[in-house]
Motif scaffolding. Structure first.
Motif, short mmCIF file in Angstrom:
data_model
loop_
_atom_site.label_atom_id
_atom_site.label_comp_id
_atom_site.label_asym_id
_atom_site.label_seq_id
_atom_site.Cartn_x
_atom_site.Cartn_y
_atom_site.Cartn_z
N ASN A 1 -0.21 6.03 -8.14
CA ASN A 1 0.87 5.75 -7.49
C ASN A 1 0.71 7.15 -7.60
O ASN A 1 1.99 7.64 -6.95
CB ASN A 1 1.12 4.34 -8.17
CG ASN A 1 1.23 3.33 -6.57
OD1 ASN A 1 1.57 3.33 -5.15
ND2 ASN A 1 0.87 2.36 -7.42
N MET A 2 1.01 7.88 -8.95
CA MET A 2 1.15 9.07 -9.33
C MET A 2 0.30 9.82 -8.34
O MET A 2 0.94 11.20 -8.11
CB MET A 2 0.97 9.17 -11.06
CG MET A 2 2.49 8.36 -12.06
SD MET A 2 2.39 8.57 -13.72
CE MET A 2 0.40 8.53 -13.91
N ILE A 3 -1.21 9.53 -8.00
CA ILE A 3 -1.72 11.19 -7.59
C ILE A 3 -0.32 10.40 -5.78
O ILE A 3 -1.07 11.73 -5.37
CB ILE A 3 -3.21 10.45 -7.89
CG1 ILE A 3 -3.37 10.16 -8.57
CG2 ILE A 3 -3.60 11.02 -6.29
CD1 ILE A 3 -5.41 9.89 -8.90
N ILE A 4 -0.79 9.53 -5.43
CA ILE A 4 -0.45 8.94 -4.23
C ILE A 4 1.46 9.90 -4.07
O ILE A 4 0.83 11.17 -2.64
CB ILE A 4 -0.33 8.09 -3.54
CG1 ILE A 4 -2.13 7.70 -3.36
CG2 ILE A 4 0.44 8.02 -2.20
CD1 ILE A 4 -1.88 5.74 -2.73
N ASP A 5 1.84 10.32 -4.89
CA ASP A 5 3.57 10.92 -4.74
C ASP A 5 2.89 11.73 -4.78
O ASP A 5 3.66 12.81 -4.25
CB ASP A 5 4.21 10.26 -6.22
CG ASP A 5 4.54 8.71 -5.50
OD1 ASP A 5 4.55 8.22 -5.34
OD2 ASP A 5 4.39 8.30 -6.96
N GLY A 6 1.95 12.50 -5.22
CA GLY A 6 1.78 14.19 -5.83
C GLY A 6 1.13 14.73 -4.28
O GLY A 6 1.40 15.31 -4.29
#
Length: 234
Positions: free
Chosen positions: A209-214
């Motif tokens: 989810n952090m990667i997708i937010d980035g």
């Protein structure tokens, strides 16, 4: 003096023999068959292990997909700018599609509508962005589900084991520490395994989810640059 020497001669070999005898079980205790120990955790160990394998599969599959689709390519927007500046719409669209990334698909959706109102272009690019993000988030819900289920299954296995232990004690009336601790540590294996699987799934869920937010932030920047290209010619 001679009596003391004889006494030492008798006690030292005996002490050495005792130390050897006590060291042997310690060495034997260190050589543990972890698989057989794991199987002592009860029937709940089997579904927890299945969840572990499923979690590893989802993490590997999502990592490969997101790393490919979310690949950042700064040269792509420059190439699109160059083609659009030369009036080559087809070349710009082809460059975006050949990138085979989520950003390329989003830019391609905007290039295909050049000539339409700007609001329509931005709306289409926003829809395509939502599609790409949804594809990245696919199967992540399973990781969240496993993160919640695995520890619960472990606790159920431990509780059912404890119930069996005390039921056996009530029948046999044997309340020795050995009988209680021996069965209890085996049943707590399922709890430990369930917590490990839950931590792995939980970590994978939030990491992706952090990667997708980035990725979403990078796409917003690319869309702004694209809008500047088709409106101001920068």
């Amino acid at each position: 003096m001679m009596n003391l020497i004889f006494l030492l001669q008798d006690t030292i070999p005996a002490a050495a023999a005792d130390s050897t005898a006590t060291a042997a079980p310690a060495v034997a205790a260190q050589s543990v068959n972890y698989f057989s120990l794991l199987m002592k955790g009860g029937v709940m160990v089997i579904p927890i292990l299945l969840l572990l394998f499923f979690t590893i599969y989802v993490i590997i599959e999502r990592a490969l997909y997101i790393s490919r689709a979310g690949k950042e390519n700064d040269a792509l927007i420059n190439e699109v700018r160059m083609h659009l500046g030369s009036g080559k719409l087809e070349a710009a669209q082809l460059a975006a599609s050949k990138a085979n990334t989520a950003t390329g698909n989003i830019l391609e959706s905007g290039i295909s509508l050049i000539g339409r109102p700007l609001s329509e272009i931005e709306g289409m690019m926003e829809k395509q962005t939502n599609v790409e993000i949804s594809l990245m988030e696919k199967k992540l819900g399973w990781l969240g589900l496993v993160a919640g289920i695995a520890p619960i299954l472990g606790f159920i296995g431990t509780i059912s084991g404890v119930i069996k232990i005390f039921y056996t004690i009530s029948i046999t009336e044997n309340i020795s520490i050995g009988s209680i601790s021996g069965g209890l540590y085996e049943k707590m294996i399922s709890s430990g395994l369930g917590l490990i699987v839950g931590v792995v799934a939980y970590s994978g869920y939030h990491y992706f989810n952090m990667i997708i937010d980035g990725f979403a932030l990078r796409v917003q920047r690319a869309v702004i640059q694209f809008v500047n290209i088709i409106t101001v010619g920068k």
